[in-house]
Structure formats: C-alpha cells, structure tokens
Design a protein around this motif. Sequence first.
Motif, PDB file in Angstrom:
ATOM      1  N   UNK A   1     -34.216  41.675  -1.147  1.00 33.23           N
ATOM      2  CA  UNK A   1     -33.041  41.541  -0.211  1.00 33.23           C
ATOM      3  C   UNK A   1     -32.601  43.052  -0.167  1.00 33.23           C
ATOM      4  N   UNK A   2     -32.592  43.820  -1.471  1.00 32.00           N
ATOM      5  CA  UNK A   2     -32.095  44.999  -1.210  1.00 32.00           C
ATOM      6  C   UNK A   2     -32.903  45.987  -0.758  1.00 32.00           C
ATOM      7  N   UNK A   3     -34.211  45.790  -0.473  1.00 34.78           N
ATOM      8  CA  UNK A   3     -35.109  46.803   0.190  1.00 34.78           C
ATOM      9  C   UNK A   3     -35.167  46.421   1.670  1.00 34.78           C
ATOM     10  N   UNK A   4     -34.426  45.469   2.116  1.00 31.67           N
ATOM     11  CA  UNK A   4     -34.545  44.956   3.675  1.00 31.67           C
ATOM     12  C   UNK A   4     -33.074  45.251   4.004  1.00 31.67           C
TER      13      UNK A   4
ATOM     14  N   UNK B   1     -27.125  45.650   5.844  1.00 31.82           N
ATOM     15  CA  UNK B   1     -26.622  46.173   4.793  1.00 31.82           C
ATOM     16  C   UNK B   1     -25.892  45.373   3.666  1.00 31.82           C
ATOM     17  N   UNK B   2     -26.152  45.604   2.540  1.00 28.83           N
ATOM     18  CA  UNK B   2     -25.492  45.062   1.215  1.00 28.83           C
ATOM     19  C   UNK B   2     -24.207  45.855   0.853  1.00 28.83           C
ATOM     20  N   UNK B   3     -24.629  47.185   0.915  1.00 23.66           N
ATOM     21  CA  UNK B   3     -23.737  48.292   0.433  1.00 23.66           C
ATOM     22  C   UNK B   3     -23.088  49.000   1.357  1.00 23.66           C
TER      23      UNK B   3
ATOM     24  N   UNK C   1     -28.485  48.030  -8.875  1.00 20.59           N
ATOM     25  CA  UNK C   1     -29.213  46.838  -8.671  1.00 20.59           C
ATOM     26  C   UNK C   1     -30.590  46.584  -8.399  1.00 20.59           C
ATOM     27  N   UNK C   2     -31.271  47.704  -8.003  1.00 22.55           N
ATOM     28  CA  UNK C   2     -32.398  47.767  -7.621  1.00 22.55           C
ATOM     29  C   UNK C   2     -33.107  47.847  -9.189  1.00 22.55           C
ATOM     30  N   UNK C   3     -32.568  48.574  -9.976  1.00 24.81           N
ATOM     31  CA  UNK C   3     -33.266  48.500 -11.308  1.00 24.81           C
ATOM     32  C   UNK C   3     -32.947  47.164 -12.307  1.00 24.81           C
TER      33      UNK C   3
END
Length: 148
Positions: free
Chosen positions: A67-70, A75-77, A86-88
């Motif tokens: 989700x974060x990479x797509x 956009x999430x942020x 969040x990726x970490x």
Amino acid sequence: MAARLRVAVVVLLTVAVAAFAASLPPVPQWAAYHDFADQRTFFGIPNFLNMASNGLFVLVGAAGLRRLLATERAPVFVQRRERWPYLAFFLGVALTGFASTWYHLEPGNERLVWDRLAMSVALMSWLAAVIAERIRVAAGLALLPALL
C-alpha cells in the motif's frame, strides 16, 4: 510547548534512555521461557501453531508495504517522506513473521535474538512515526535511524 523544545526533550530523553540501557549488564534469559503452550508437531513441523501464526505477520507487513509503495495512485501522506517510518514499520512486521518462524522452529537463546530484533525494528519505527505525526515530521525522520 514550542516545537523546537518538544524535539529537544524527545532527543534528550532518547539519548538518556539509550545511555542508561547501554550501561546495564546483560539480562539472562530464563530457560523456561522457551517452553511454549503449543509444542505439538503437525505435518512434521514442530511447534506448528506457533510457527503457522507467524504467517499473519508476513501478510500484514507485505500488505502495508504494498500500500505504501503504491502511493502514486492514491497518496497516503501529504509529503512522500512521511512514509519512511511506516515503510520501516511494515518491513519490521514482515521480518517479525520470518524471524519468529525461525525462532519457533527450534526455540533457544541463539535464535531469540532475531525474533526480538525484528520486533524492535517494528516498534521503534512506529515510535518514530508517532513522533513525526505528533511533534514534527522532521523530528520523526531525524530520530528514525537512531531509534532503529
């Protein structure tokens, strides 16, 4: 409290706690810790339910990373850099699934460190995300490497 003062307080507390923790002697792990409730073997896999439940960590971590990479589609942020903690975090969650599986395959102190290390990555990156959201994005991003 002014933003700079809040950041300074968080940095000071982080450094103080890290210094205190580094000064303590190692805490031995008691042997009974490795006696888990589910010690059954299914399909030739020891501690089967302990092992199988870790798949959920891998799935949740992978879903979060996906989700974060797509974010180009939705956009999430507000700023792309806000997603780093969040990726970490989701990477840490996925790694927890693998590391915990490794540990539960043959429970012992030698493997427990990997389980706890992956959980630490998830928890400390989550703390950085909370700092980024509640104090300042720059503060959370600056603290992320130190917390990890």
